[in-house]
Design an enzyme around this catalytic site. Structure first.
Site, short mmCIF file in Angstrom:
data_model
loop_
_atom_site.label_atom_id
_atom_site.label_comp_id
_atom_site.label_asym_id
_atom_site.label_seq_id
_atom_site.Cartn_x
_atom_site.Cartn_y
_atom_site.Cartn_z
CD1 TRP A 15 -2.48 1.64 2.36
CD2 TRP A 15 -2.83 1.53 0.16
NE1 TRP A 15 -3.52 2.52 2.04
CE2 TRP A 15 -3.73 2.47 0.69
CE3 TRP A 15 -2.86 1.30 -1.23
CZ2 TRP A 15 -4.66 3.16 -0.09
CZ3 TRP A 15 -3.77 2.00 -2.00
CH2 TRP A 15 -4.66 2.90 -1.45
CE LYS A 190 -10.96 -3.11 4.48
NZ LYS A 190 -10.19 -4.08 3.64
CG LEU A 273 -1.26 -7.07 6.95
CD1 LEU A 273 -0.77 -7.47 8.33
CD2 LEU A 273 -0.94 -5.61 6.67
N1 LIG Z 1 -2.45 -3.82 0.35
C1 LIG Z 1 -3.57 -3.17 0.09
O1 LIG Z 1 -4.23 -3.37 -0.95
C2 LIG Z 1 -4.07 -2.16 1.07
C3 LIG Z 1 -3.61 -2.12 2.38
N2 LIG Z 1 -4.12 -1.19 3.25
C4 LIG Z 1 -3.66 -1.15 4.64
O2 LIG Z 1 -2.31 -0.67 4.68
C5 LIG Z 1 -1.64 -1.25 5.79
C6 LIG Z 1 -0.33 -1.84 5.28
O3 LIG Z 1 -0.70 -2.87 4.39
P1 LIG Z 1 0.29 -3.37 3.23
O4 LIG Z 1 1.11 -2.26 2.70
O5 LIG Z 1 -0.55 -4.15 2.28
O6 LIG Z 1 1.23 -4.36 4.05
P2 LIG Z 1 2.66 -4.93 3.62
O7 LIG Z 1 2.91 -6.09 4.50
O8 LIG Z 1 2.74 -5.06 2.14
O9 LIG Z 1 3.67 -3.73 4.01
C7 LIG Z 1 3.83 -3.30 5.32
C8 LIG Z 1 5.12 -2.50 5.33
O10 LIG Z 1 5.24 -1.85 6.58
C9 LIG Z 1 6.62 -1.87 6.91
N3 LIG Z 1 6.80 -1.66 8.34
C10 LIG Z 1 6.35 -2.41 9.35
N4 LIG Z 1 6.73 -1.85 10.51
C11 LIG Z 1 7.44 -0.74 10.19
C12 LIG Z 1 8.09 0.27 10.94
N5 LIG Z 1 8.09 0.24 12.28
N6 LIG Z 1 8.73 1.26 10.28
C13 LIG Z 1 8.73 1.30 8.92
N7 LIG Z 1 8.11 0.39 8.16
C14 LIG Z 1 7.49 -0.62 8.79
C15 LIG Z 1 7.09 -3.24 6.48
O11 LIG Z 1 8.49 -3.19 6.40
P3 LIG Z 1 9.33 -4.56 6.24
O12 LIG Z 1 9.21 -4.92 4.79
O13 LIG Z 1 10.72 -4.15 6.64
O14 LIG Z 1 8.70 -5.59 7.16
C16 LIG Z 1 6.37 -3.38 5.14
O15 LIG Z 1 7.16 -2.88 4.09
C17 LIG Z 1 -2.60 -2.27 6.40
O16 LIG Z 1 -3.21 -1.71 7.54
C18 LIG Z 1 -3.65 -2.48 5.31
O17 LIG Z 1 -4.92 -2.78 5.86
C19 LIG Z 1 -5.08 -0.30 2.88
C20 LIG Z 1 -5.55 -0.29 1.60
C21 LIG Z 1 -5.08 -1.20 0.62
O1 LIG Z 2 -8.15 -2.45 2.50
C1 LIG Z 2 -8.08 -2.99 1.42
C2 LIG Z 2 -8.99 -2.62 0.30
O2 LIG Z 2 -9.69 -1.43 0.57
C3 LIG Z 2 -7.18 -4.13 1.19
O3 LIG Z 2 -7.91 -5.22 1.63
P1 LIG Z 2 -7.16 -6.48 2.29
O4 LIG Z 2 -6.31 -5.92 3.43
O5 LIG Z 2 -8.28 -7.37 2.75
O6 LIG Z 2 -6.32 -7.06 1.21
#
Ligand SMILES: NC(=O)C1=CN([C@@H]2O[C@H](COP(=O)(O)OP(=O)(O)OC[C@H]3O[C@@H](n4cnc5c(N)ncnc54)[C@H](OP(=O)(O)O)[C@@H]3O)[C@@H](O)[C@H]2O)C=CC1
Ligand SMILES: O=C(CO)COP(=O)(O)O
Length: 326
Positions: A15, A190, A273
């Site tokens: 994200w 959600k 995740l």
């Molecule tokens: N993926 C999606 O489609 C969507 C996700 N989201 C939300 O976004 C959030 C993140 O999801 P997503 O990006 O998919 O997860 P990922 O697992 O892809 O990425 C999480 C990232 O956070 C980093 N991280 C964790 N802890 C720290 C820290 N203390 N300092 C800096 N970086 C850190 C991780 O680093 P490292 O690689 O070093 O572990 C990793 O790169 C979630 O809450 C999710 O619900 C919202 C909308 C869409």
């Molecule tokens: O928040 C999201 C879409 O809005 C991403 O959904 P998931 O974390 O279930 O993949």
């Protein structure tokens, strides 16, 4: 024109990478921070993040493992998982100029404290200005430039509107709001309900059951939101109903995919995740503390905890005392 010409993204995951593309498309100078220098170097060399394969990074996105560099941006999007938010903000806080907007982009509630994302930011960085971005937005869709709409909420309406100006583009349409709690509740709830939807699909219970589950799950989301003073237009908007529709529709949602595996009796997808797994018990505790009934969320928490079988949980939901629809 926006007062936020530079945007940094903390968290180089799926994200975070997608939101870096959003800010670049909006014409901003973008810094994407990866905490692991090797990860940062790999992204910089390949101009692509293995966490979001097939998405070339725009030239205007600079990659860094230097948090101080990221902290110099006019606004910060913090895109780490909900349970990692406090640690990430605590590291950022000493480097952050007073009043910098820090926009939480995670969907969850903090374990132990029951704090929402902007509350965590306010505690970990009291001198920052917290906001929340949430809505129906798969990282892959957004990064590919497919049309997406989300909600960005801050207590100060002018700030929310200015952040929307900084991020909006022909493919990414943020709506501003001041209903911070309502937006946070939609995003957190959600994910738990999407696990339930996946379980229904994994058990092959049919489209009618999935529609019923999604609808009654929405009723729970609304009950919880109202208990926290959320506005109706928020709960029926993008960050509530919108994200529920998206996440309950199929396995592109990692939470749905987790439920699908549970329903099929398979192991949970490794390395993916699913925030709902961490949110479920907290959501149930939070709802109970406000006297709010969330039977679907309770069933998900119990199934995840192994204290009830899926079949027993489904039967219990179907045989709850009959009542008027609300
Ligand atoms: N993926 C999606 O489609 C969507 C996700 N989201 C939300 O976004 C959030 C993140 O999801 P997503 O990006 O998919 O997860 P990922 O697992 O892809 O990425 C999480 C990232 O956070 C980093 N991280 C964790 N802890 C720290 C820290 N203390 N300092 C800096 N970086 C850190 C991780 O680093 P490292 O690689 O070093 O572990 C990793 O790169 C979630 O809450 C999710 O619900 C919202 C909308 C869409
Ligand atoms: O928040 C999201 C879409 O809005 C991403 O959904 P998931 O974390 O279930 O993949």
């Amino acid at each position: 024109m926006t007062r936020f010409q530079t945007i940094s993204i903390i968290g180089a995951g799926a994200w975070g990478t997608a939101l870096a593309a959003v800010a670049a498309r909006a014409g901003r100078g973008v810094t994407l921070y990866a905490r692991d220098p090797d990860h940062a170097a790999r992204i910089a060399a390949a101009r692509e993040n293995p966490r979001l394969p097939g998405i070339p990074l725009a030239d205007s996105i600079s990659i860094t493992a230097d948090l101080a560099q990221a902290a110099r941006a006019a606004a910060v999007l913090i895109v780490v998982p909900a349970q990692h938010l406090r640690g990430a903000v605590m590291h950022l806080a000493p480097l952050l100029p007073d009043g910098t907007p820090v926009v939480a982009c995670a969907k969850g509630i903090e374990h132990g404290t029951h704090k929402f994302m902007t509350e965590v930011i306010a505690e970990a960085a009291p001198h920052a200005t917290a906001a929340i971005l949430s809505g129906p937005s798969f990282a892959d869709d957004v990064a590919r430039g497919l049309p997406t709409a989300v909600t960005l909420a801050a207590q100060d309406e002018a700030l929310a509107a200015d952040l929307v100006q900084a991020l909006g583009s022909p493919t990414f349409r943020p709506y501003h709001s001041t209903d911070v709690r309502g937006v946070e509740i939609g995003g957190a709830a959600k994910n738990v309900l999407a696990i339930a939807a996946g379980i229904v699909a994994g058990r092959k219970l049919g489209a009618s059951a999935l529609a019923a589950l999604t609808t009654r799950g929405f009723a729970e989301l609304v009950r919880l939101g109202r208990a926290f003073g959320a506005r109706g237009e928020t709960l029926t908007g993008l960050s509530g109903l919108g994200d529920l529709i998206l996440s309950c529709a199929g396995p592109q949602s990692r939470n749905f995919a987790a439920g699908l595996a549970l329903g099929r009796g398979e192991p949970l997808p490794a390395g993916k995740l699913a925030e709902g797994q961490y949110t479920a018990p907290v959501l149930v505790e939070l709802a109970a503390s406000r006297g709010v009934e969330m039977p679907v969320a309770q069933a998900v928490a119990a199934i995840l905890a192994g204290t009830v079988t899926i079949d027993a949980a489904i039967e219990a939901l179907m045989l709850r005392p009959f009542k008027a629809e609300e």
